[in-house]
Design a protein around this motif. Structure first.
Motif, PDB file in Angstrom:
ATOM      1  N   SER A   1       0.818  -1.205   0.000  1.00 55.34           N
ATOM      2  CA  SER A   1       0.000   0.000   0.000  1.00 55.34           C
ATOM      3  C   SER A   1       0.854   1.259   0.000  1.00 55.34           C
ATOM      4  CB  SER A   1      -0.919  -0.011   1.214  1.00 55.34           C
ATOM      5  OG  SER A   1      -1.593   1.212   1.339  1.00 55.34           O
ATOM      6  N   ILE A   2       1.887   1.270   0.824  1.00 54.13           N
ATOM      7  CA  ILE A   2       2.780   2.439   0.877  1.00 54.13           C
ATOM      8  C   ILE A   2       3.495   2.634  -0.457  1.00 54.13           C
ATOM      9  CG2 ILE A   2       4.859   3.365   1.987  1.00 54.13           C
ATOM     10  CD1 ILE A   2       2.378   3.536   3.722  1.00 54.13           C
ATOM     11  N   GLU A   3       4.023   1.548  -1.011  1.00 53.86           N
ATOM     12  CA  GLU A   3       4.738   1.639  -2.290  1.00 53.86           C
ATOM     13  C   GLU A   3       3.806   2.119  -3.404  1.00 53.86           C
ATOM     14  OE1 GLU A   3       7.994   1.088  -3.071  1.00 53.86           O
ATOM     15  OE2 GLU A   3       8.377   0.913  -0.910  1.00 53.86           O
ATOM     16  N   ALA A   4       2.610   1.552  -3.465  1.00 52.51           N
ATOM     17  CA  ALA A   4       1.667   1.949  -4.513  1.00 52.51           C
ATOM     18  C   ALA A   4       1.243   3.404  -4.340  1.00 52.51           C
ATOM     19  CB  ALA A   4       0.448   1.035  -4.487  1.00 52.51           C
ATOM     20  N   GLY A   5       1.082   3.839  -3.091  1.00 55.39           N
ATOM     21  CA  GLY A   5       0.724   5.237  -2.850  1.00 55.39           C
ATOM     22  C   GLY A   5       1.821   6.191  -3.281  1.00 55.39           C
ATOM     23  N   LEU A   6       3.063   5.807  -3.019  1.00 54.33           N
ATOM     24  CA  LEU A   6       4.183   6.660  -3.430  1.00 54.33           C
ATOM     25  C   LEU A   6       4.323   6.739  -4.946  1.00 54.33           C
ATOM     26  CD1 LEU A   6       6.920   5.659  -0.826  1.00 54.33           C
ATOM     27  CD2 LEU A   6       5.661   7.809  -0.955  1.00 54.33           C
TER      28      LEU A   6
ATOM     29  N   GLY B   1       1.786   6.532  -7.002  1.00 50.89           N
ATOM     30  CA  GLY B   1       0.617   7.172  -7.582  1.00 50.89           C
ATOM     31  C   GLY B   1      -0.526   6.240  -7.929  1.00 50.89           C
ATOM     32  N   PHE B   2      -0.428   4.979  -7.564  1.00 52.29           N
ATOM     33  CA  PHE B   2      -1.507   4.033  -7.833  1.00 52.29           C
ATOM     34  C   PHE B   2      -2.466   4.043  -6.653  1.00 52.29           C
ATOM     35  CE2 PHE B   2       2.208   2.309 -10.111  1.00 52.29           C
ATOM     36  CZ  PHE B   2       1.709   2.357 -11.403  1.00 52.29           C
ATOM     37  N   SER B   3      -3.353   5.019  -6.631  1.00 48.80           N
ATOM     38  CA  SER B   3      -4.205   5.217  -5.453  1.00 48.80           C
ATOM     39  C   SER B   3      -5.223   4.096  -5.278  1.00 48.80           C
ATOM     40  CB  SER B   3      -4.902   6.564  -5.528  1.00 48.80           C
ATOM     41  OG  SER B   3      -5.716   6.624  -6.679  1.00 48.80           O
TER      42      SER B   3
ATOM     43  N   ALA C   1      -5.037  -2.378  -1.012  1.00 48.90           N
ATOM     44  CA  ALA C   1      -4.046  -3.068  -0.186  1.00 48.90           C
ATOM     45  C   ALA C   1      -4.141  -2.631   1.272  1.00 48.90           C
ATOM     46  CB  ALA C   1      -2.640  -2.808  -0.733  1.00 48.90           C
ATOM     47  N   SER C   2      -4.434  -1.359   1.513  1.00 46.74           N
ATOM     48  CA  SER C   2      -4.552  -0.908   2.899  1.00 46.74           C
ATOM     49  C   SER C   2      -5.798  -1.492   3.565  1.00 46.74           C
ATOM     50  CB  SER C   2      -4.579   0.618   2.971  1.00 46.74           C
ATOM     51  OG  SER C   2      -5.766   1.129   2.418  1.00 46.74           O
ATOM     52  N   THR C   3      -6.866  -1.649   2.802  1.00 47.51           N
ATOM     53  CA  THR C   3      -8.072  -2.272   3.352  1.00 47.51           C
ATOM     54  C   THR C   3      -7.805  -3.729   3.724  1.00 47.51           C
ATOM     55  OG1 THR C   3      -9.464  -0.827   2.014  1.00 47.51           O
ATOM     56  CG2 THR C   3     -10.483  -2.831   2.885  1.00 47.51           C
ATOM     57  N   ILE C   4      -7.119  -4.450   2.853  1.00 49.63           N
ATOM     58  CA  ILE C   4      -6.785  -5.844   3.140  1.00 49.63           C
ATOM     59  C   ILE C   4      -5.875  -5.921   4.359  1.00 49.63           C
ATOM     60  CG2 ILE C   4      -5.566  -7.878   2.272  1.00 49.63           C
ATOM     61  CD1 ILE C   4      -6.541  -7.064  -0.540  1.00 49.63           C
ATOM     62  N   ALA C   5      -4.896  -5.028   4.440  1.00 47.71           N
ATOM     63  CA  ALA C   5      -3.983  -5.027   5.583  1.00 47.71           C
ATOM     64  C   ALA C   5      -4.728  -4.758   6.882  1.00 47.71           C
ATOM     65  CB  ALA C   5      -2.893  -3.981   5.379  1.00 47.71           C
ATOM     66  N   LYS C   6      -5.683  -3.824   6.839  1.00 45.36           N
ATOM     67  CA  LYS C   6      -6.483  -3.521   8.035  1.00 45.36           C
ATOM     68  C   LYS C   6      -7.296  -4.726   8.488  1.00 45.36           C
ATOM     69  CE  LYS C   6      -8.117   0.543   6.997  1.00 45.36           C
ATOM     70  NZ  LYS C   6      -8.955   1.727   6.846  1.00 45.36           N
ATOM     71  N   TRP C   7      -7.963  -5.382   7.560  1.00 52.20           N
ATOM     72  CA  TRP C   7      -8.774  -6.551   7.897  1.00 52.20           C
ATOM     73  C   TRP C   7      -7.918  -7.669   8.473  1.00 52.20           C
ATOM     74  CZ3 TRP C   7     -13.754  -7.102   8.619  1.00 52.20           C
ATOM     75  CH2 TRP C   7     -14.624  -6.178   8.046  1.00 52.20           C
ATOM     76  N   LEU C   8      -6.756  -7.909   7.852  1.00 52.56           N
ATOM     77  CA  LEU C   8      -5.878  -8.969   8.350  1.00 52.56           C
ATOM     78  C   LEU C   8      -5.347  -8.646   9.738  1.00 52.56           C
ATOM     79  CD1 LEU C   8      -3.842  -9.886   5.148  1.00 52.56           C
ATOM     80  CD2 LEU C   8      -5.530 -11.304   6.325  1.00 52.56           C
ATOM     81  N   PHE C   9      -5.024  -7.385   9.972  1.00 54.07           N
ATOM     82  CA  PHE C   9      -4.518  -6.992  11.285  1.00 54.07           C
ATOM     83  C   PHE C   9      -5.577  -7.199  12.360  1.00 54.07           C
ATOM     84  CE2 PHE C   9      -4.115  -3.722  14.582  1.00 54.07           C
ATOM     85  CZ  PHE C   9      -2.902  -4.111  15.134  1.00 54.07           C
TER      86      PHE C   9
END
Length: 57
Positions: free
Chosen positions: A12-17, A19-21, A27-35
């Motif tokens: 998520s961080i790499e894609a955000g940097l 420009g792939f919003s 990816a951040s949503t998936i990371a949140k759910w997994l956490f």
């Protein structure tokens, strides 16, 4: 499970940097759910450990 959450967080961080919003948001949503799933499973196991400890004693 936390390993996968960390992997999706880094993606998520790499894609955000780059420009792939859309990919970053997914990816951040998936990371949140997994956490939160990992935290919930951890809490269930802690609760089960306390219950099993009381039964043994």
């Amino acid at each position: 499970m936390l390993k996968w959450a960390l992997i999706f967080f880094v993606i998520s961080i790499e894609a955000g940097l780059l420009g792939f919003s859309g990919i970053a948001a997914g990816a951040s949503t998936i990371a949140k759910w997994l956490f939160f799933a990992a935290v919930a499973i951890f809490l269930v196991f802690v609760l089960l450990a306390f219950v099993a400890g009381e039964v043994i004693l």
